[in-house]
Design an enzyme around this catalytic site. Structure first.
Site, PDB file in Angstrom:
ATOM      1  N   THR A  87       0.942  -1.103  -0.175  1.00 55.80           N
ATOM      2  CA  THR A  87      -0.093  -0.009   0.237  1.00 55.80           C
ATOM      3  C   THR A  87       0.658   1.437  -0.193  1.00 55.80           C
ATOM      4  O   THR A  87       0.834   2.324  -0.984  1.00 55.80           O
ATOM      5  CB  THR A  87      -1.261   0.021   1.608  1.00 55.80           C
ATOM      6  OG1 THR A  87      -1.821  -1.416   0.889  1.00 55.80           O
ATOM      7  CG2 THR A  87      -1.921   1.261   1.472  1.00 55.80           C
ATOM      8  N   ASN A 108       5.746  -1.473   3.871  1.00 57.96           N
ATOM      9  CA  ASN A 108       4.625  -0.527   4.759  1.00 57.96           C
ATOM     10  C   ASN A 108       5.359  -0.633   5.775  1.00 57.96           C
ATOM     11  O   ASN A 108       5.314   0.786   6.029  1.00 57.96           O
ATOM     12  CB  ASN A 108       3.860  -1.215   4.605  1.00 57.96           C
ATOM     13  CG  ASN A 108       3.005  -1.665   3.434  1.00 57.96           C
ATOM     14  OD1 ASN A 108       2.615  -0.919   3.199  1.00 57.96           O
ATOM     15  ND2 ASN A 108       1.418  -2.570   3.903  1.00 57.96           N
TER      16      ASN A 108
END
Length: 555
Positions: A87, A108
């Site tokens: 992400t 992340n």
């Protein structure tokens, strides 16, 4: 007009969050002449874990917002070109125009073995210098992002531009908004929150009030589109059974709302309220609104991406976007939209085994950092004292050698770790930091990059591991399914790297270009559309001509 629009939004907000969206707004508004001036508002949308495969699979079913975007400039094969398809790295490419090697957002979380905290993990969107911050409960910050975002470039060109970012995830807000954000909001504990020390404006207070009512009251299961019925089938992974969820919302359960299509509806509701209350798109300078929609990712992790739950999510996402665009149309705003994803995703192997992919498998625990560290200690006669010999966030990715290893034995330990990882049957490739540092940044068609080039695009010598390990195709880096986490992403393979890229603006001639592009091409393309003149070399990406007619938006 703004007051009436805000009132309408408030009435629509609760219905949207409850799941009672209208059937769908028209996919395309009335025809308009080709625009001759920059848009007053750019809406940048990231749909978390929205792979090119999901887009292709459900494209024929879209009748709302996603259908509208397919009438614009469509690039069905855009690449998050790097190997660490997570992400934070993915979001960091979208509005910076740079690969993670340049943004500095390599994962992340990474490990800094020099920090004083006992847990050496560093979260990508935290200020670890604040004593109150931990990787799991961070003081949120964009401090790790090393390059400006498009919203920051706009503000440098004209300080009157507004840069606004909303999402369910703090890291999405920080990576798309950057360091200079006028409004930054994410979901935590049943409400939208912001950076420490900032006040809650009226738009957010009203959105949170509507959200609180929904959570307190609960809501029934969402309706199942008829075309989703074939996916209504239970599949078991370990002690977890998925495949028949309909997203009933128990009263008072904020987490159930988060892992459901209602999370996207609530995020878009907040975005529309901010548009109205701030007058975005109506000021003296262009504004940028970043919206990251997280429900597809939450559902993909918790339930996989090939079941009934994802089918419902695709229908609700399309409808929610259609409603959102209809509200912008009603406000008379001249806006342009880009929609893409931070990464793709891979389904749970237990279902893939039933769907002609028996080679899909869960990773062997022997490939995890802890197991490799124990094997390393046994091979070299090293003992862990203050922590593990090998730090890592899971199978695959960045592995870090403990600083407890004596300097004179470090080269031997590094070679042994690389060899131990390479001997794992589920490992495709292993690279040392020295090997990746010596490589030039890759160029050319991203689908043709080698595994080494994919790893290099996300390698930062100040943050990446001593060894970078890439798992084989089809290996899910979760040893065992647990509630909320049955499937994932993060591989160097195209099911995780390839995402859709859609641009739309009223009056621009649409087209479809199947040739591969990159998500780092978004920022330079939007900069040109906005008329921003930036120095050569500002971006890793290139400008895409978004007008399918005789015009050229890159000039």
């Amino acid at each position: 007009m703004v007051r009436r629009f805000s009132a309408w939004l408030a009435r629509a907000a609760l219905a949207a969050a409850l799941g009672a969206l209208p059937a769908c707004a028209s996919a395309e508004p009335a025809a308009a002449p080709a625009p001759s001036a920059p848009p007053r508002l750019v809406v940048a949308i990231a749909v978390d874990q929205f792979s090119a495969d999901l887009f292709a699979q459900y494209r024929q079913r879209f009748t709302g917002g996603l259908a509208r975007l397919t009438q614009g400039a469509v690039f069905p094969s855009a690449f998050q070109s790097h190997a660490a398809t997570e992400t934070c790295p993915g979001h960091s490419t979208i509005l910076t125009g740079d690969h993670p090697a340049r943004t500095g957002i390599v994962a992340n979380s990474w490990f800094d073995l020099g920090v004083a905290r006992a847990d050496k993990r560093i979260y990508c969107a935290e200020d670890e210098t604040d004593p109150a911050s931990t990787a799991r409960d961070p003081v949120v910050s964009a401090g790790h992002l090393r390059v400006p975002t498009l919203g920051e470039w706009l503000k440098r060109a004209d300080p009157r531009s507004r840069n606004v970012a909303v999402s369910a995830k703090d890291r999405a807000v920080m990576m798309m908004g950057g360091h200079q954000i006028d409004e930054a909001w994410w979901f935590l504990g049943g409400r939208f929150v912001t950076l420490r020390g900032r006040a809650e404006p009226r738009a957010v207070a009203s959105a949170n009030a509507a959200l609180a009512k929904v959570i307190a009251a609960g809501a029934p299961a969402l309706p199942v589109p008829a075309w989703c019925a074939p996916r209504d089938r239970a599949v078991t992974a370990g002690r977890v059974t998925v495949g028949q969820g309909r997203f009933a919302l128990p009263a008072g359960n904020a987490d159930a709302l988060r892992v459901s299509p209602r999370m996207d509806a609530a995020t878009l509701d907040l975005a529309t309220r901010l548009v109205a209350d701030m007058g975005l798109g109506r000021g003296p300078a262009p504004d940028l609104l970043s919206v990251s929609l997280s429900a597809t990712d939450y559902i993909g992790h918790a339930m996989g991406n090939e079941g009934l739950e994802m089918c419902i999510q695709m229908a609700r996402l399309d409808a929610a976007l259609g409603s959102f665009f209809a509200r912008l149309d009603a406000a008379g705003i001249d806006y342009a939209v880009v929609l893409t994803a931070d990464h793709g995703g891979f389904d749970m192997p237990e279902r893939l085994d039933q769907q002609a992919l028996p080679a899909a498998a869960r990773v062997d625990p022997a490939a995890m950092p802890g197991a490799l560290g124990k094997a390393l200690g046994a091979e070299l006669g090293l003992a862990a004292r203050g922590g593990p010999l090998v730090y890592g966030d899971g199978a695959g990715g960045d592995f870090y050698l403990s600083r407890e290893i004596p300097a004179e034995r470090r080269d031997a330990a590094l070679a042994a770790l690389a060899a131990l990882a390479a001997r794992q049957p589920q490992v495709a490739a292993v690279f040392t930091a020295a090997q990746l540092s010596a490589m030039p940044m890759p160029h050319g068609e991203p689908q043709d990059w080698t595994l080494a080039e994919r790893a290099r695009a996300g390698f930062d010598p100040r943050r990446s591991g001593d060894v970078v390990v890439l798992l084989r195709r089809g290996v899910v880096p979760i040893p065992m399914a647990v509630p909320g986490y049955v499937a994932t992403h993060g591989s160097p393979w195209d099911y995780d790297r390839r995402v859709p890229l859609l641009f739309w603006r009223k009056g621009l001639a649409g087209f479809e270009q199947p040739a591969p592009v990159e998500t780092v091409d978004i920022a330079p393309s939007l900069a040109a559309l906005l008329g921003l003149k930036l120095p050569a070399g500002t971006f890793d990406g290139r400008c895409l001509d978004l007008d399918g007619g005789a015009g050229d938006t890159c000039r």
